[in-house]
Design an enzyme around this catalytic site. Structure first.
Site, PDB file in Angstrom:
ATOM      1  N   GLU A 165     -29.616  30.679 -11.663  1.00 15.76           N
ATOM      2  CA  GLU A 165     -29.473  32.033 -11.116  1.00 15.76           C
ATOM      3  C   GLU A 165     -27.996  32.457 -11.123  1.00 15.76           C
ATOM      4  OE1 GLU A 165     -31.208  34.474 -10.547  1.00 15.76           O
ATOM      5  OE2 GLU A 165     -30.102  35.692  -9.121  1.00 15.76           O
ATOM      6  N   LYS A 168     -34.010  48.097 -13.641  1.00 16.95           N
ATOM      7  CA  LYS A 168     -34.387  47.429 -12.391  1.00 16.95           C
ATOM      8  C   LYS A 168     -35.819  46.907 -12.467  1.00 16.95           C
ATOM      9  CE  LYS A 168     -33.725  46.199  -8.109  1.00 16.95           C
ATOM     10  NZ  LYS A 168     -32.959  44.935  -7.992  1.00 16.95           N
ATOM     11  N   HIS A 180     -26.356  15.580 -22.260  1.00 17.60           N
ATOM     12  CA  HIS A 180     -27.330  15.510 -23.353  1.00 17.60           C
ATOM     13  C   HIS A 180     -27.157  16.654 -24.351  1.00 17.60           C
ATOM     14  CE1 HIS A 180     -29.405  12.165 -21.559  1.00 17.60           C
ATOM     15  NE2 HIS A 180     -29.432  12.814 -20.401  1.00 17.60           N
ATOM     16  N   ARG A 191     -32.998  53.912   1.903  1.00 22.46           N
ATOM     17  CA  ARG A 191     -33.610  52.977   2.863  1.00 22.46           C
ATOM     18  C   ARG A 191     -35.122  52.866   2.695  1.00 22.46           C
ATOM     19  NH1 ARG A 191     -30.302  51.564   7.085  1.00 22.46           N
ATOM     20  NH2 ARG A 191     -32.133  51.028   8.325  1.00 22.46           N
ATOM     21  N   CYS A 219     -36.766  51.461   6.061  1.00 22.70           N
ATOM     22  CA  CYS A 219     -37.058  52.786   6.645  1.00 22.70           C
ATOM     23  C   CYS A 219     -35.794  53.490   7.146  1.00 22.70           C
ATOM     24  CB  CYS A 219     -38.026  52.739   7.823  1.00 22.70           C
ATOM     25  SG  CYS A 219     -39.625  52.050   7.392  1.00 22.70           S
ATOM     26  N   LYS A 260     -26.829  35.825 -13.073  1.00 23.19           N
ATOM     27  CA  LYS A 260     -26.130  36.932 -12.411  1.00 23.19           C
ATOM     28  C   LYS A 260     -24.793  37.173 -13.094  1.00 23.19           C
ATOM     29  CE  LYS A 260     -28.315  38.196 -10.371  1.00 23.19           C
ATOM     30  NZ  LYS A 260     -29.611  38.341  -9.727  1.00 23.19           N
ATOM     31  N   TRP A 303     -40.173  52.553   4.171  1.00 18.14           N
ATOM     32  CA  TRP A 303     -40.260  51.362   3.323  1.00 18.14           C
ATOM     33  C   TRP A 303     -41.343  50.517   3.964  1.00 18.14           C
ATOM     34  CZ3 TRP A 303     -38.844  50.268  -1.334  1.00 18.14           C
ATOM     35  CH2 TRP A 303     -38.914  48.946  -1.781  1.00 18.14           C
ATOM     36  N   GLU A 346     -25.233  38.781 -16.531  1.00 20.34           N
ATOM     37  CA  GLU A 346     -25.891  40.084 -16.408  1.00 20.34           C
ATOM     38  C   GLU A 346     -24.905  41.197 -16.061  1.00 20.34           C
ATOM     39  OE1 GLU A 346     -28.581  39.921 -13.119  1.00 20.34           O
ATOM     40  OE2 GLU A 346     -29.566  41.794 -13.632  1.00 20.34           O
ATOM     41  N   ASN A 382     -38.170  52.727  12.937  1.00 24.46           N
ATOM     42  CA  ASN A 382     -37.692  51.804  11.906  1.00 24.46           C
ATOM     43  C   ASN A 382     -37.661  50.415  12.543  1.00 24.46           C
ATOM     44  OD1 ASN A 382     -34.317  51.036  10.843  1.00 24.46           O
ATOM     45  ND2 ASN A 382     -36.211  50.364   9.927  1.00 24.46           N
ATOM     46  N   GLY A 383     -38.309  49.431  11.882  1.00 24.96           N
ATOM     47  CA  GLY A 383     -38.320  48.080  12.440  1.00 24.96           C
ATOM     48  C   GLY A 383     -39.736  47.537  12.459  1.00 24.96           C
TER      49      GLY A 383
HETATM   50  C1  F6R Z   1     -31.836  39.881 -12.380  1.00 25.23           C
HETATM   51  C2  F6R Z   1     -33.048  40.625 -12.124  1.00 25.23           C
HETATM   52  C3  F6R Z   1     -34.214  40.407 -13.014  1.00 25.23           C
HETATM   53  C4  F6R Z   1     -35.534  40.476 -12.218  1.00 25.23           C
HETATM   54  C5  F6R Z   1     -36.745  40.384 -13.175  1.00 25.23           C
HETATM   55  C6  F6R Z   1     -38.046  40.365 -12.405  1.00 25.23           C
HETATM   56  O1  F6R Z   1     -30.834  40.181 -11.452  1.00 25.23           O
HETATM   57  O2  F6R Z   1     -33.109  41.412 -11.222  1.00 25.23           O
HETATM   58  O3  F6R Z   1     -34.115  39.199 -13.693  1.00 25.23           O
HETATM   59  O4  F6R Z   1     -35.551  39.416 -11.315  1.00 25.23           O
HETATM   60  O5  F6R Z   1     -36.725  41.486 -14.046  1.00 25.23           O
HETATM   61  O6  F6R Z   1     -38.208  41.495 -11.629  1.00 25.23           O
HETATM   62  P1  F6R Z   1     -39.239  41.513 -10.441  1.00 25.23           P
HETATM   63  O7  F6R Z   1     -38.788  40.551  -9.417  1.00 25.23           O
HETATM   64  O8  F6R Z   1     -39.227  42.938  -9.937  1.00 25.23           O
HETATM   65  O9  F6R Z   1     -40.558  41.133 -11.019  1.00 25.23           O
END
Ligand code: F6R
Length: 607
Positions: A481, A602, A504, A29, A2, A485, A76, A488, A102-103
């Site tokens: 992960e 995203k 293996h 935010r 927020c 990252k 938010w 990516e 906010n909070g």
């Molecule tokens: C990687 C990344 C993606 C998401 C995936 C799932 O940094 O952000 O691998 O984790 O697309 O997205 P959500 O969590 O929104 O279902």
């Protein structure tokens, strides 16, 4: 997260436009709803809408109110879905008191019950709405607005930044505790906001407020005091930020900003949910016994959320509950047995990922109970599942998930403990130690952010041919992960493996040109160390992600990315922060489009 804003000027007509500009600058935010309250002589006039600020603007285009003083909010959601009714500002029964917040007000349930018993009526599901009603009570008993405001905030527990206006005076009252609030000074006009970018278009003179500060602002004058009313002196500073970059809070990329937001995000995730002293867990909608009917748990998720789901399944298995994690896109093909005693948990930051939604719908149709663990209140997953647990990380703008992974893992640790207690009737042996370690996470992450050598390590290996990540048990998902990252955002070849699997097959790829990043937790380290030696024997440089206590590890590694010493189940969150920073710096050195990596979005809303 927020964002709140207030604009305090004379009786001119400028407040609405400046508040809207401020809200747009704060939209990072939160963007679930937006609203403002304007004073024009009499009581506050409130305008609010669910959805982005553009929707509020449409409303105001038809009926722009005059007035030089007002408060605004961009939401938010943490309590209640994004609706017009849940949008801020919130008012009391008379409509004479308007508040933005906010909070989280942790004791809102009991305050609401008390106010209801006194005849107050509520229009929203929010925790915030108790605030104007408490002020109303005080005013009705004869208190002046400042006293009413001070007495009200004394009764709130949790975190908050609050701004209030009333019909009685041309004044804004505000305070902060645990949530940000800054004062902008523009000659005799003033702004209050969650963050400097909100008012940077108008002034760069800023007063940073401390927790506990109560601010009383009117045109040409402001006072800052302690909660007891004692005057305090705060310096006016001039910031040198380019308004263009201000949404990133001075960071070069949203991703880096979000990595640095992790201590605050984790505090928010944990707030009010775990008590290490007693070992108690309080998960809003899930009191003890909520999961007593569960026989087994299945997690469905994609990408980073899948890795968090892998950690979640490990927590549950350790607690004695059969649990498995599926890639959501594979769930239909896997066709695991599902019945009404199966809990299927969708882990999804956005709550909109098509593969995850499809797996959850399938589970639902097969009679399983479904639960969304998500960051977005009001998302499709939250609405369609039987229940939802919110990770409260705040909006994440960078495509690469960072702070939301940490908040997911912490949420799943708490959920795992709740489910395991309900199913097995007992507490996991080291529940208190684990809760203690979780509660220390925000501080531990901050330490990493303060001392990390990730950029130097990224620079040292910038010409490598490929990057491998290994981990065992609780940190195998962290190795996966770390690699996700890295590839990516740097576009370099990176793979993650279970440490024991290296020999293996993948070992064939290991050469002096392929650094191996090995994650250690303090549990089963000797075996991972054995795998490290296998890689070293092929000439690969080794970077250990480990605590200082793991001295044997440091002896073998070419570099160590150090993490604070903690419980082995929690070490992965810390190790992952180092790997996030490593990926960020590797990508930055290669000048990649870090916040919007090529070919990625995203939120992936197609299967
Ligand atoms: C990687 C990344 C993606 C998401 C995936 C799932 O940094 O952000 O691998 O984790 O697309 O997205 P959500 O969590 O929104 O279902």
């Amino acid at each position: 997260m927020c964002g709140i804003i207030a604009r305090i000027g004379g009786d001119d007509d400028g407040a609405v436009d400046e508040l809207l500009t401020g809200l747009e600058n704060l939209e990072y935010r939160g963007y679930d709803s937006a609203g403002l309250a304007i004073k024009n002589g009499g009581g506050p006039e409130v305008f609010k809408r669910e959805g982005k600020i553009s929707r509020l603007k449409d409303v105001l285009a038809d009926e722009t109110p005059d007035g030089g003083l007002g408060i605004g909010h961009t939401r938010w959601s943490t309590h209640g879905p994004p609706t017009d009714a849940n949008a801020h500002p919130h008012t009391d029964c008379t409509g004479d008191v308007a508040v933005v917040h906010n909070g989280i007000v942790e004791n809102y349930d009991e305050l609401k019950a008390e106010l209801r018993a006194d005849g107050h009526e509520f229009e929203s599901d929010t925790d915030t709405e108790v605030i104007p009603h408490l002020v109303e009570e005080e005013l009705a008993e004869g208190a002046d607005p400042e006293t009413a405001f001070r007495r009200t905030i004394e009764r709130l527990s949790g975190s908050y930044a609050v701004a209030m206006i009333t019909d009685r005076e041309h004044v804004v009252y505000a305070t902060r505790r645990g949530s940000p609030l800054v004062l902008g000074v523009d000659g005799g006009d003033y702004f209050l906001a969650s963050d400097v970018p909100a008012f940077l278009d108008f002034t760069d003179d800023v007063v940073y407020l401390d927790d506990g500060d109560v601010v009383v602002v009117e045109p040409d004058d402001y006072r800052i005091t302690t909660p007891d009313g004692e005057a305090v002196d705060r310096t006016v500073r001039t910031v040198e930020w380019d308004p263009e970059d201000a949404g990133k809070g001075g960071y070069d990329h949203y991703m880096l900003k979000e990595i640095h937001e992790q201590p605050a995000a984790l505090r928010q995730t944990l707030r009010g949910r775990a008590d290490p002293a007693t070992g108690d867990i309080r998960l809003e909608d899930f009191p003890a016994g909520s999961f007593a009917d569960v026989d087994r748990v299945q997690f469905v998720a994609c990408g980073t959320s899948y890795h968090a789901g892998l950690v979640g399944a490990q927590f549950l298995s350790d607690g004695g509950v059969p649990a498995r994690t599926f890639l959501a896109s594979e769930y239909a093909t896997a066709q695991p047995p599902v019945d009404e005693r199966t809990l299927v948990v969708g882990v999804t930051q956005s709550g909109e990922t098509a593969d995850t939604l499809s797996a959850l719908r399938r589970a639902n149709a097969s009679g399983a109970a479904t639960l969304a663990v998500t960051n977005v209140v009001g998302s499709t997953a939250a609405r369609e599942c039987d229940d939802a647990l919110f990770i409260r990380a705040g909006p994440e703008i960078g495509v690469a998930a960072t702070k939301t992974f940490s908040s997911q893992v912490v949420s799943l640790a708490l959920l795992g403990e709740r489910v395991a207690r309900d199913v097995t009737g007992g507490r996991s042996e080291d529940a208190r130690e684990r809760l203690e370690a979780l509660s220390e996470l925000p501080g531990h992450v901050q330490q990493i952010l303060d001392y990390t050598s990730a950029r130097r390590v990224a620079e040292k290996y910038r010409d490598a041919e490929a990057y491998f990540f290994i981990g065992r048990g609780a940190v195998r998902p962290v190795a996966l992960e770390g690699a996700l990252k890295f590839k990516e955002i740097s576009y370099e070849h990176a793979e993650g493996f279970a440490a024991g699997e290296l020999k293996h097959g993948p070992l064939a790829l290991v050469t002096p040109e392929t650094p191996v990043f090995a994650v250690f937790t303090g549990r089963n380290d000797e075996k991972t160390l054995g795998n490290v030696k296998e890689a070293q024997a092929r000439g690969a440089p080794v970077v250990a992600v480990a605590s200082r206590e793991q001295e044997a590890v440091a002896q073998y590694a070419d570099e160590v990315l150090t993490i604070p010493d903690t419980h082995p189940d929690v070490a992965g969150v810390l190790a992952n922060v180092q790997l996030q920073l490593l990926s960020y710096h590797a990508a930055d050195l290669l000048d990649r489009a870090i916040d919007k990596p090529r070919n990625l979005a995203k939120s992936v809303t197609v299967e």
